[in-house]
Design a protein around this motif. Structure first.
Motif, mmCIF file in Angstrom:
data_model
loop_
_atom_site.group_PDB
_atom_site.id
_atom_site.type_symbol
_atom_site.label_atom_id
_atom_site.label_comp_id
_atom_site.label_asym_id
_atom_site.label_seq_id
_atom_site.Cartn_x
_atom_site.Cartn_y
_atom_site.Cartn_z
ATOM 1 N N ASN A 93 -48.084 5.823 23.571
ATOM 2 C CA ASN A 93 -48.241 6.748 24.696
ATOM 3 C C ASN A 93 -48.980 8.025 24.343
ATOM 4 O O ASN A 93 -48.835 9.042 25.033
ATOM 5 C CB ASN A 93 -46.875 7.105 25.318
ATOM 6 N N VAL A 94 -49.767 8.000 23.251
ATOM 7 C CA VAL A 94 -50.513 9.176 22.831
ATOM 8 C C VAL A 94 -51.996 8.866 22.663
ATOM 9 O O VAL A 94 -52.852 9.533 23.235
ATOM 10 C CB VAL A 94 -49.959 9.742 21.493
ATOM 11 N N TYR A 95 -52.292 7.832 21.891
ATOM 12 C CA TYR A 95 -53.671 7.586 21.474
ATOM 13 C C TYR A 95 -54.484 6.882 22.557
ATOM 14 O O TYR A 95 -53.982 5.994 23.246
ATOM 15 C CB TYR A 95 -53.686 6.748 20.190
ATOM 16 N N LYS A 96 -55.756 7.290 22.705
ATOM 17 C CA LYS A 96 -56.685 6.601 23.596
ATOM 18 C C LYS A 96 -57.904 6.169 22.787
ATOM 19 O O LYS A 96 -58.510 6.990 22.100
ATOM 20 C CB LYS A 96 -57.152 7.528 24.725
ATOM 21 N N LYS A 103 -54.993 5.676 30.758
ATOM 22 C CA LYS A 103 -53.674 5.776 30.126
ATOM 23 C C LYS A 103 -53.807 5.604 28.622
ATOM 24 O O LYS A 103 -54.664 4.853 28.154
ATOM 25 C CB LYS A 103 -52.744 4.662 30.638
ATOM 26 N N PRO A 104 -52.926 6.249 27.849
ATOM 27 C CA PRO A 104 -52.904 5.997 26.409
ATOM 28 C C PRO A 104 -52.370 4.592 26.109
ATOM 29 O O PRO A 104 -51.774 3.951 26.980
ATOM 30 C CB PRO A 104 -51.955 7.066 25.866
ATOM 31 N N ILE A 105 -52.591 4.130 24.880
ATOM 32 C CA ILE A 105 -52.134 2.787 24.518
ATOM 33 C C ILE A 105 -50.617 2.756 24.376
ATOM 34 O O ILE A 105 -49.974 3.782 24.144
ATOM 35 C CB ILE A 105 -52.808 2.291 23.214
ATOM 36 N N ARG A 106 -50.072 1.563 24.539
ATOM 37 C CA ARG A 106 -48.657 1.324 24.278
ATOM 38 C C ARG A 106 -48.551 0.636 22.931
ATOM 39 O O ARG A 106 -49.286 -0.298 22.654
ATOM 40 C CB ARG A 106 -48.065 0.393 25.330
ATOM 41 N N VAL A 107 -47.625 1.086 22.106
ATOM 42 C CA VAL A 107 -47.408 0.457 20.802
ATOM 43 C C VAL A 107 -45.903 0.293 20.618
ATOM 44 O O VAL A 107 -45.156 1.274 20.642
ATOM 45 C CB VAL A 107 -47.983 1.320 19.650
#
Length: 119
Positions: A93-96, A103-107
């Protein structure tokens, strides 16, 4: 904290030795993370470059997201738990991958999805 409920079926004493050798590692890799909300034009090497910052990456698999044609997702397999855990903490929820991404990626851990079942 404590118990892990469920799974009572296969916890019996008699089969323990056989099962611990074959089944436990094959199906669910404990160092595998799911990556969602990837851009459609993402490449495996881009994913690997970012994720290997946090630990040794053994494998990257890109797949179509749901619904198809809107985003991609990936499974990244780490060589150790520390790498997987750090990537989740830092990137989720941070990195794009793209500055214009909505939206940022989900990990997240793959096995955290509630049983790994269908879709």
């Amino acid at each position: 904290r404590g118990g892990g409920g469920g799974g009572g079926d296969w916890g019996g004493r008699s089969n323990y030795d056989r099962n611990s050798q074959t089944n436990s590692r094959q199906e669910e890799d404990p160092f595998k993370v799911f990556v969602g909300n990837l851009p459609m034009d993402i490449r495996e090497d881009e994913v690997e470059i970012i994720f290997r910052t946090y630990g040794p990456v053994n494998d990257v698999k890109l797949i179509d997201g749901k619904p198809p044609g809107q985003s991609k997702c990936a499974f990244v397999t780490y060589g150790n738990d520390a790498g997987a855990r750090t990537a989740i903490q830092v990137l989720h929820n941070v990195y794009k991958f793209r500055p214009h991404a909505e939206k940022p990626i989900r990990v997240e851990y793959t096995k955290g999805g509630g049983g790994g079942g269908g879709g």
